[in-house]
Design a protein around this motif. Sequence first.
Motif, mmCIF file in Angstrom:
data_model
loop_
_atom_site.group_PDB
_atom_site.id
_atom_site.type_symbol
_atom_site.label_atom_id
_atom_site.label_comp_id
_atom_site.label_asym_id
_atom_site.label_seq_id
_atom_site.Cartn_x
_atom_site.Cartn_y
_atom_site.Cartn_z
ATOM 1 N N MET A 35 0.844 -1.205 0.000
ATOM 2 C CA MET A 35 0.000 0.000 0.000
ATOM 3 C C MET A 35 0.875 1.249 0.000
ATOM 4 S SD MET A 35 -2.659 1.349 2.914
ATOM 5 C CE MET A 35 -3.755 -0.045 2.725
ATOM 6 N N LEU A 36 0.537 2.192 -0.877
ATOM 7 C CA LEU A 36 1.201 3.486 -0.849
ATOM 8 C C LEU A 36 0.632 4.332 0.280
ATOM 9 C CD1 LEU A 36 1.349 4.499 -4.637
ATOM 10 C CD2 LEU A 36 3.184 3.546 -3.231
ATOM 11 N N PHE A 37 1.486 5.163 0.842
ATOM 12 C CA PHE A 37 1.101 6.148 1.862
ATOM 13 C C PHE A 37 0.337 5.543 3.044
ATOM 14 C CE2 PHE A 37 0.991 8.350 -2.342
ATOM 15 C CZ PHE A 37 2.136 9.112 -2.183
ATOM 16 N N PRO A 38 0.870 4.500 3.669
ATOM 17 C CA PRO A 38 0.226 4.014 4.895
ATOM 18 C C PRO A 38 0.252 5.104 5.967
ATOM 19 C CG PRO A 38 2.408 3.064 4.642
ATOM 20 C CD PRO A 38 2.113 3.779 3.361
ATOM 21 N N THR A 39 -0.696 5.040 6.881
ATOM 22 C CA THR A 39 -0.861 6.087 7.893
ATOM 23 C C THR A 39 -0.651 5.512 9.287
ATOM 24 O OG1 THR A 39 -3.240 5.653 7.847
ATOM 25 C CG2 THR A 39 -2.422 7.481 6.492
ATOM 26 N N SER A 40 -0.140 6.371 10.176
ATOM 27 C CA SER A 40 0.226 5.907 11.506
ATOM 28 C C SER A 40 0.265 7.068 12.474
ATOM 29 C CB SER A 40 1.619 5.244 11.454
ATOM 30 O OG SER A 40 2.093 4.921 12.735
ATOM 31 N N LEU A 41 0.124 6.791 13.754
ATOM 32 C CA LEU A 41 0.525 7.738 14.778
ATOM 33 C C LEU A 41 2.048 7.765 14.868
ATOM 34 C CD1 LEU A 41 -1.841 7.017 17.843
ATOM 35 C CD2 LEU A 41 -1.963 8.929 16.238
ATOM 36 N N VAL A 42 2.596 8.833 15.451
ATOM 37 C CA VAL A 42 4.001 8.782 15.856
ATOM 38 C C VAL A 42 4.114 7.829 17.035
ATOM 39 C CG1 VAL A 42 5.922 10.090 16.825
ATOM 40 C CG2 VAL A 42 4.547 11.083 15.006
ATOM 41 N N GLY A 43 3.305 8.069 18.057
ATOM 42 C CA GLY A 43 3.275 7.190 19.217
ATOM 43 C C GLY A 43 2.073 7.460 20.092
ATOM 44 N N SER A 44 1.925 8.721 20.510
ATOM 45 C CA SER A 44 0.917 9.033 21.526
ATOM 46 C C SER A 44 -0.423 9.431 20.916
ATOM 47 C CB SER A 44 1.418 10.163 22.428
ATOM 48 O OG SER A 44 1.462 11.397 21.729
ATOM 49 N N TYR A 45 -1.464 9.267 21.751
ATOM 50 C CA TYR A 45 -2.821 9.705 21.445
ATOM 51 C C TYR A 45 -3.375 10.308 22.730
ATOM 52 C CZ TYR A 45 -7.461 9.659 19.302
ATOM 53 O OH TYR A 45 -8.668 10.034 18.763
ATOM 54 N N PRO A 46 -4.297 11.271 22.660
ATOM 55 C CA PRO A 46 -4.775 11.933 23.891
ATOM 56 C C PRO A 46 -5.409 10.953 24.875
ATOM 57 C CG PRO A 46 -5.434 13.186 21.945
ATOM 58 C CD PRO A 46 -4.875 11.892 21.452
ATOM 59 N N GLN A 47 -4.991 11.044 26.117
ATOM 60 C CA GLN A 47 -5.607 10.253 27.185
ATOM 61 C C GLN A 47 -6.907 10.916 27.632
ATOM 62 O OE1 GLN A 47 -1.840 11.002 28.750
ATOM 63 N NE2 GLN A 47 -1.452 8.916 29.430
ATOM 64 N N PRO A 48 -7.916 10.143 28.010
ATOM 65 C CA PRO A 48 -9.192 10.730 28.431
ATOM 66 C C PRO A 48 -9.040 11.565 29.703
ATOM 67 C CG PRO A 48 -9.421 8.373 27.988
ATOM 68 C CD PRO A 48 -7.963 8.668 27.987
ATOM 69 N N ASP A 49 -9.904 12.558 29.844
ATOM 70 C CA ASP A 49 -9.872 13.415 31.034
ATOM 71 C C ASP A 49 -10.198 12.628 32.292
ATOM 72 O OD1 ASP A 49 -9.694 16.460 30.061
ATOM 73 O OD2 ASP A 49 -10.876 15.346 28.624
ATOM 74 N N TRP A 50 -10.979 11.549 32.166
ATOM 75 C CA TRP A 50 -11.303 10.765 33.363
ATOM 76 C C TRP A 50 -10.123 9.914 33.826
ATOM 77 C CZ3 TRP A 50 -10.543 5.752 32.135
ATOM 78 C CH2 TRP A 50 -10.834 5.306 30.827
ATOM 79 N N LEU A 51 -9.098 9.781 32.970
ATOM 80 C CA LEU A 51 -7.936 8.967 33.324
ATOM 81 C C LEU A 51 -6.790 9.809 33.873
ATOM 82 C CD1 LEU A 51 -6.524 6.188 33.306
ATOM 83 C CD2 LEU A 51 -5.738 6.739 30.979
ATOM 84 N N ILE A 52 -6.527 10.927 33.235
ATOM 85 C CA ILE A 52 -5.367 11.734 33.608
ATOM 86 C C ILE A 52 -5.775 13.197 33.694
ATOM 87 C CG2 ILE A 52 -4.433 12.346 31.323
ATOM 88 C CD1 ILE A 52 -1.682 11.316 32.445
ATOM 89 N N ASP A 53 -5.137 13.934 34.590
ATOM 90 C CA ASP A 53 -5.411 15.361 34.755
ATOM 91 C C ASP A 53 -4.708 16.105 33.628
ATOM 92 O OD1 ASP A 53 -5.596 18.030 35.521
ATOM 93 O OD2 ASP A 53 -5.461 17.575 37.660
ATOM 94 N N ARG A 54 -5.422 16.324 32.556
ATOM 95 C CA ARG A 54 -4.814 16.901 31.354
ATOM 96 C C ARG A 54 -4.381 18.346 31.562
ATOM 97 N NH1 ARG A 54 -5.079 14.611 26.625
ATOM 98 N NH2 ARG A 54 -5.565 16.548 25.553
ATOM 99 N N ALA A 55 -5.057 19.075 32.435
ATOM 100 C CA ALA A 55 -4.649 20.458 32.715
ATOM 101 C C ALA A 55 -3.280 20.470 33.396
ATOM 102 C CB ALA A 55 -5.694 21.151 33.582
ATOM 103 N N ARG A 56 -3.099 19.596 34.377
ATOM 104 C CA ARG A 56 -1.803 19.511 35.063
ATOM 105 C C ARG A 56 -0.717 18.988 34.127
ATOM 106 N NH1 ARG A 56 -2.358 16.798 40.939
ATOM 107 N NH2 ARG A 56 -0.260 17.703 41.115
#
Length: 340
Positions: free
Chosen positions: A1-22
Motif C-alpha cells: 500500500m502506498l502512503f500508509p498512515t500511523s501515529l508517531v506514538g501518543s494519542y490523547p488520554q481521556p480526562d477521566w484517566l489523567i489530569d490533562r490540565a496539570r
Amino acid sequence: MLFPTSLVGSYPQPDWLIDRARLGDRLPPRVRAKELWRVESAYLEQAQRDATLLAIRAQEQAGLDILTDGEICRESYSNRFATALDGVDIDNPGTGIDRSGHPNTVPRITGPIRRRHPVEVEDLRFLRASTSRIVKITVPGPFTMSQQAQDDYYGSPEALALGYAEAVNEEIKDLFAAGADIVQLDEPYLQARPEPAHQYGVKVVNRALEGVTGTTAVHLCFGYAAIVHDRPPGYSFLPELAECSCDQISIETAQSGLDCSVLSALDGKTIILGVLDLNDTTVETPETVAARVRRALPYVPPERLVLAPDCGMKYLPRDAAFGKLTAMTAAAAQLRAEMT
C-alpha cells in the motif's frame, strides 16, 4: 500500500484517566508523576487498559493502517521505561536542563544501568490482541535518556548512553518476540543536543539495534508543540542517520514547513513524515495534508513514505486529534488515487 498512515506514538488520554490540565502546565515528566492520574492505584491498570482500547478503536475508526497503544499507560514517552531500570535512583532524583532551557527533575544514575524485567511487553501484547492491523510500539532511545539523567556513576556521557543502549536492546528483542511489527526508538535529543549527537549518537542507537530482526524506526522531533512553540528552519541532526541501522526515520514537517530536500540524504530509508500541525487545534483539510506530502515527493519515492502527525498528539483535545487523523487518512486515499 502506498502512503500508509500511523501515529508517531501518543494519542490523547481521556480526562477521566489523567489530569490533562496539570499535564499541560508542566514540563514532560522524567521521573514518575503518579499525581497526574485521576484513578486510584487499585484500579489504575484496569482504567489504563480501557483507555488504551478506546485509543485503538479511535485509530481504526479514523482509518489508520499502523496502530500504536497511544502510550496511554505512560505519564510521558520516556519516564515509564527510564525509571524501571536498575542503577537509577528515583527516590533521590537529580536535576537536568530540559530542551526548553528550564530545569527539570530527572533520574539520578548511581550504578550500572540494567534492565531488571521487560517494561512494555504487556502493553504490546494487549495492543497485538486488540487489533488485526500492523502494530508499532515506541521505546525511549538511549541517547535521549542519557540526556535526561544526572550521572553520578559513569563519568562519561557516552558510557552512560551505551549503558542505556544495552537495556533498550533487550527490550526491543522482547517486544518483537511478543508480536510487534515495528519498534520505534524515540530520540528527540539527537536534534536538541547536536554536539554530543555528532560525537556518538549513531553509535549508541546502532548498539541498541544490534542483533535485532524486525522493522525498526528512529524518531526525531523539535519538541512538543504544546511546550516548544518555535521551530528552527531545519534539523540540526538528520542526514547522519543514513549510517543508522534502522529501517525508518520519523520526522516533523508540518509546523516547521521543513525543506524536505534534506531527505535526499536518507536514500533507502522509509520516512515517517509528520504532516499534521499540532500547534493548531484546527482540523486541516485533506487537501492541505496532501500538499504537505507532495513537498517530500521530489526527494522520497511514494513507496517509502508513511504519513503521520507531527510529534505530541497527546496534548490535543481528543476530538481535534481524531479529526486530524481522519483528514490524514483521507489525504492518503486522495494521493493513492492520483498515483494509480
